[in-house]
Scaffold this motif. Structure first.
Motif, PDB file in Angstrom:
ATOM      1  N   ARG A 190       6.344   9.562   4.553  1.00 35.75           N
ATOM      2  CA  ARG A 190       6.816   8.174   4.516  1.00 35.75           C
ATOM      3  C   ARG A 190       7.912   7.912   3.471  1.00 35.75           C
ATOM      4  N   ARG A 250      -7.970  -1.224  15.231  1.00 33.35           N
ATOM      5  CA  ARG A 250      -7.030  -0.740  16.260  1.00 33.35           C
ATOM      6  C   ARG A 250      -7.543   0.510  16.962  1.00 33.35           C
ATOM      7  N   ARG A 264      -3.954   7.254  18.263  1.00 33.03           N
ATOM      8  CA  ARG A 264      -3.915   6.884  16.838  1.00 33.03           C
ATOM      9  C   ARG A 264      -4.971   7.636  16.021  1.00 33.03           C
ATOM     10  N   SER A 317       1.428  -2.319  13.580  1.00 34.77           N
ATOM     11  CA  SER A 317       1.612  -2.239  12.130  1.00 34.77           C
ATOM     12  C   SER A 317       2.913  -2.865  11.645  1.00 34.77           C
ATOM     13  N   SER A 318       2.995  -2.981  10.324  1.00 35.98           N
ATOM     14  CA  SER A 318       4.200  -3.529   9.693  1.00 35.98           C
ATOM     15  C   SER A 318       5.177  -2.422   9.317  1.00 35.98           C
ATOM     16  N   HIS A 372      -3.943   4.652   1.865  1.00 44.56           N
ATOM     17  CA  HIS A 372      -3.688   5.271   3.172  1.00 44.56           C
ATOM     18  C   HIS A 372      -3.562   6.792   3.081  1.00 44.56           C
ATOM     19  N   GLN A 374       0.882  -1.175   0.000  1.00 42.51           N
ATOM     20  CA  GLN A 374       0.000   0.000   0.000  1.00 42.51           C
ATOM     21  C   GLN A 374       0.911   1.213   0.000  1.00 42.51           C
ATOM     22  N   ASP A 427       1.610  -4.664   4.996  1.00 42.12           N
ATOM     23  CA  ASP A 427       0.533  -4.153   5.836  1.00 42.12           C
ATOM     24  C   ASP A 427       0.169  -5.297   6.776  1.00 42.12           C
ATOM     25  N   SER A 428       0.143  -4.985   8.064  1.00 47.33           N
ATOM     26  CA  SER A 428      -0.019  -6.065   9.036  1.00 47.33           C
ATOM     27  C   SER A 428      -1.370  -6.765   8.932  1.00 47.33           C
ATOM     28  N   HIS A 429      -2.349  -6.123   8.280  1.00 47.01           N
ATOM     29  CA  HIS A 429      -3.672  -6.758   8.187  1.00 47.01           C
ATOM     30  C   HIS A 429      -3.840  -7.645   6.951  1.00 47.01           C
ATOM     31  N   ILE A 488      -6.170   5.348  10.215  1.00 43.57           N
ATOM     32  CA  ILE A 488      -4.745   5.636  10.335  1.00 43.57           C
ATOM     33  C   ILE A 488      -4.552   7.121  10.679  1.00 43.57           C
ATOM     34  N   ALA A 492       1.491   3.823   1.917  1.00 39.15           N
ATOM     35  CA  ALA A 492       2.215   4.326   3.091  1.00 39.15           C
ATOM     36  C   ALA A 492       3.475   3.516   3.369  1.00 39.15           C
TER      37      ALA A 492
HETATM   38  C1  MIC Z   1      -2.249   0.032  10.323  1.00 39.30           C
HETATM   39  O1  MIC Z   1      -3.403  -0.411  10.362  1.00 39.30           O
HETATM   40  O2  MIC Z   1      -1.602   0.293  11.333  1.00 39.30           O
HETATM   41  C2  MIC Z   1      -1.616   0.256   8.972  1.00 39.30           C
HETATM   42  C3  MIC Z   1      -1.616   1.689   8.695  1.00 39.30           C
HETATM   43  O3  MIC Z   1      -2.369  -0.357   7.963  1.00 39.30           O
HETATM   44  C4  MIC Z   1      -0.214  -0.310   8.974  1.00 39.30           C
HETATM   45  C5  MIC Z   1       0.578   0.053   7.790  1.00 39.30           C
HETATM   46  C6  MIC Z   1       1.274   1.363   7.868  1.00 39.30           C
HETATM   47  O4  MIC Z   1       1.662   1.830   8.924  1.00 39.30           O
HETATM   48  O5  MIC Z   1       1.498   1.899   6.786  1.00 39.30           O
HETATM   49  C7  MIC Z   1      -0.173  -1.800   9.164  1.00 39.30           C
HETATM   50  O6  MIC Z   1      -1.065  -2.340   9.763  1.00 39.30           O
HETATM   51  O7  MIC Z   1       0.809  -2.436   8.765  1.00 39.30           O
END
Ligand code: MIC
Length: 646
Positions: A496, A379, A384, A536-537, A65, A35, A119-121, A361, A37
């Protein structure tokens, strides 16, 4: 020996290692997801590898994002990504087309394949029975270059589902129940595999919700069997040829077991400010709600929006309660419109937004000071939302819809007194726009990559020195998320693609001086508690600190993706051998890591640290591959050198 579905998928993708829990394995990646970001840096990393065209079976770049475009920065980034995609063979989903997880499932998801996403999701891909794994951008860039992905072999937690969801209870309550049981670190190092007769009661998009937010358990991924519901979804998306039946073998053994009777669930809600802070909705009912947001990363499917549209149909939202709708994709919005949902939402006073991550986000939609905001997001880490003293609760679309009507937190089952449960079925055929994703250029050689002033080169990183001396610049507690380490939101997210600029925001919420103090320190050391770096990732939570001179983090334990990102950028992830040593360290102390390079070269597990005239013991628990990356000062240095030699 009967196998779990997770074992089968991992086995069919295994390139190196043995499927023994905790040992490092390398797996072939079929598809990659970026994505915007995380994608700008990942794309720059991919470029430095000097590879002409992506080698993964399928690579997709989404823009979801950073879509506020308050100045040139986002537009510069979008142009860079679009032109780089054309050149390197990556599909490009433009801003407005939708959120990566939703669109990937609609257009590209294939049962049994593995998708690695920055992306962690990404585990939301469980919706179509893919193994989706979240990773740092560099790992995804390497997978785009055709390299396997390495991770510690996960345990499998098998959760046997029985029963059916009662009216007013939905998939979000399933994952909230998991969070109530396991909290935010109970599934670190595990894949959660759902099976059993109850699976049939969950549609593909329900499973997406459970997989997507499964990340909040700390899980590596989530899988569901591929069955007739998966087929129905793919058929409705005009992609039934992608389907195959998949499930774990009868009698498969799991490393850990869970059971959940869906019929026994009730509406649940995660209270401020952790997804693991879950209670039944009825326990917090009656609290005044100022804002409800439906959609974003999770719960943004057709069903999720339609259920709210039907709850609110012919009524008005409560006058003091804002109702925002963030559709998961343009396709979702088109279909909600086609089925009359948009008219119900608009007539009830809802605010309809462009599809994208938005408030999830911190890109707009910040609540007022101290006000309660109910969101269907995954989240609610502190701050946040963009508001410092935010009061964000996470809930199902049903609970969100009930609060929008009543103006207070309401158990949606109370609505049964005035309406029947508006159960929503997914369409048998979605309206589909097949041109919504741009194909890569057929003539890559001629495609030009356009870089605006917001696209800055990656910083250089020196190798690990012989001995490290540094100062503790910050000490934080348990479960610190990457949102605290490297905040997002509308001021920071547009930076970013510019590491120098974004690094000034590291730990900004808790210590705005952090970046100056880190630069002043000889080398900076960060001290953390349990599950450090959850969430997040974003590799910026490693890259930013590294740019400021952080070379070591010592914690009680690390979250999976953040630890991998630290190794990727040459920051030593050390863990206290005796967790009570955490209490002996304070901000400002000088710390020495004698002979650190030799110790890492020698594969020492125990790493002594001298601090305040005493010695404490820490552990470096990393793979052989990660040691090489740490010695080289980061994975990119190491891989570039390997490619140069070959
Ligand atoms: C999140 O939900 O925290 C995000 C934004 O999707 C992040 C990715 C990011 O920080 O760009 C994630 O989950 O990896």
């Amino acid at each position: 020996m009967p196998k779990s579905l997770t074992q089968k998928i991992l086995e069919s993708h295994l390139v190196e290692g043995r499927l023994i829990q905790g040992e490092e394995i390398s797996i072939r990646i079929d598809q990659t997801l970026l994505q915007d970001a995380t994608g700008t840096i990942a794309m720059l990393e991919f470029e430095t590898l000097g590879i002409e065209r992506v080698k993964a079976e399928l690579a997709v770049q989404y823009v979801d994002h950073n879509i506020l475009q308050t100045d040139n920065k986002n537009a510069d980034d979008h142009m860079f990504l679009r032109t780089a995609c054309a050149k390197y063979g990556v599909y490009f989903s433009p801003p407005g087309n939708g959120i990566c997880h939703q669109v990937h499932m609609e257009r590209f998801g294939v049962p049994g394949k593995i998708v690695l996403g920055a992306d962690s999701h990404t585990p939301g891909a469980a919706g179509v029975s893919m193994l989706g794994i979240g990773a740092g951008g560099l790992d995804v860039a390497l997978a785009m270059a055709g390299m396997p992905y390495s991770l510690p072999c996960p345990k499998v937690l098998g959760v046997r589902l029985t029963g059916h969801l009662p009216d007013w209870v939905s998939a979000k309550d399933v994952i909230l129940e998991m969070l109530r049981r396991y909290d935010v670190k109970g599934c670190v190092g595990k894949v959660v595999e759902y099976y059993g007769p109850g699976v049939k009661a969950l549609s593909a998009t329900d499973r997406e919700t459970i997989g997507n937010m499964g990340t909040e358990l700390g899980a590596t991924s989530t899988v569901f069997p591929s069955d007739e519901n998966t087929l129905a979804y793919l058929k409705a998306q005009g992609r039934e040829e992608a389907w195959q039946a998949l499930q774990g073998d009868e009698g498969a053994t799991y490393d850990e077991h869970g059971e959940m009777d869906l019929s026994s669930l009730e509406p649940l809600i995660a209270c401020p400010s952790s997804p693991g802070n879950v209670v039944p909705v009825r326990e917090v009912a009656g609290r005044k709600v100022h804002q409800v947001i439906i959609g974003s990363s999770v719960n943004s499917s057709f069903r999720d929006l339609m259920v709210v549209a039907n709850i609110i149909k012919g009524r008005r939202r409560f006058p003091g309660t804002d109702l925002h709708i963030n559709p998961g994709s343009k396709q979702v919005l088109q279909n909600v419109m086609h089925h009359g949902g948009l008219m119900s939402l608009l007539s009830a006073g809802a605010r309809i937004h462009e599809s994208g991550c938005l408030g999830c986000i911190g890109m707009g939609q910040a609540p007022g000071s101290g006000q309660i905001s109910l969101r269907t997001f995954p989240r609610n880490f502190p701050g946040r939302s963009g508001t410092k003293d935010d009061q964000v609760y996470l809930c199902s679309p049903e609970t969100g819809g009930a609060a929008a009507l009543k103006g207070v937190i309401t158990d949606p089952r109370d609505l049964a007194q005035e309406m029947t449960y508006p159960k929503v079925h997914d369409p048998e055929e979605y309206l589909i726009d097949r041109m919504s994703v741009f194909y890569p250029s057929a003539d890559p050689g001629r495609a030009e990559v356009i870089r605006g002033p917001n696209i800055r080169p990656l910083p250089n990183m020196e190798p690990l020195p012989a001995t490290l001396e540094g100062n503790i610049v910050i000490k934080v507690g348990d479960n610190v998320s990457t949102d605290t380490i490297m905040p997002a939101g509308s001021t920071v997210l547009p930076l970013r693609s510019n590491i120098e600029a974004i690094s000034t925001y590291v730990f900004y919420q808790i210590d705005p001086e952090f970046h100056r103090q880190s630069k002043k320190a000889e080398k900076a050391v960060v001290i953390g508690g349990e599950n450090y770096g959850q969430g997040s990732s974003r590799e910026h939570a490693a890259l930013g600190p590294r740019y400021l001179g952080v070379r070591v983090k010592i914690t009680k334990s690390f979250a999976r993706i953040h630890k991998a990102n630290l190794c990727n950028f040459g920051i030593l992830p050390l863990v206290f051998k005796d967790p009570s040593d955490y209490d002996r360290l304070t901000k400002g102390q000088k710390v020495v890591f004698p002979d650190i390079r030799r110790r890492v070269e020698n594969r020492d597990g125990d790493i002594p640290v001298e601090v305040g005239g005493q010695k404490i013991m820490t552990v470096l628990d990393v793979s052989e591959r990660q040691r090489k990356h740490l010695l080289a000062g980061g994975a990119l240095n190491f891989v570039k050198e390997q490619l140069r030699r070959s």
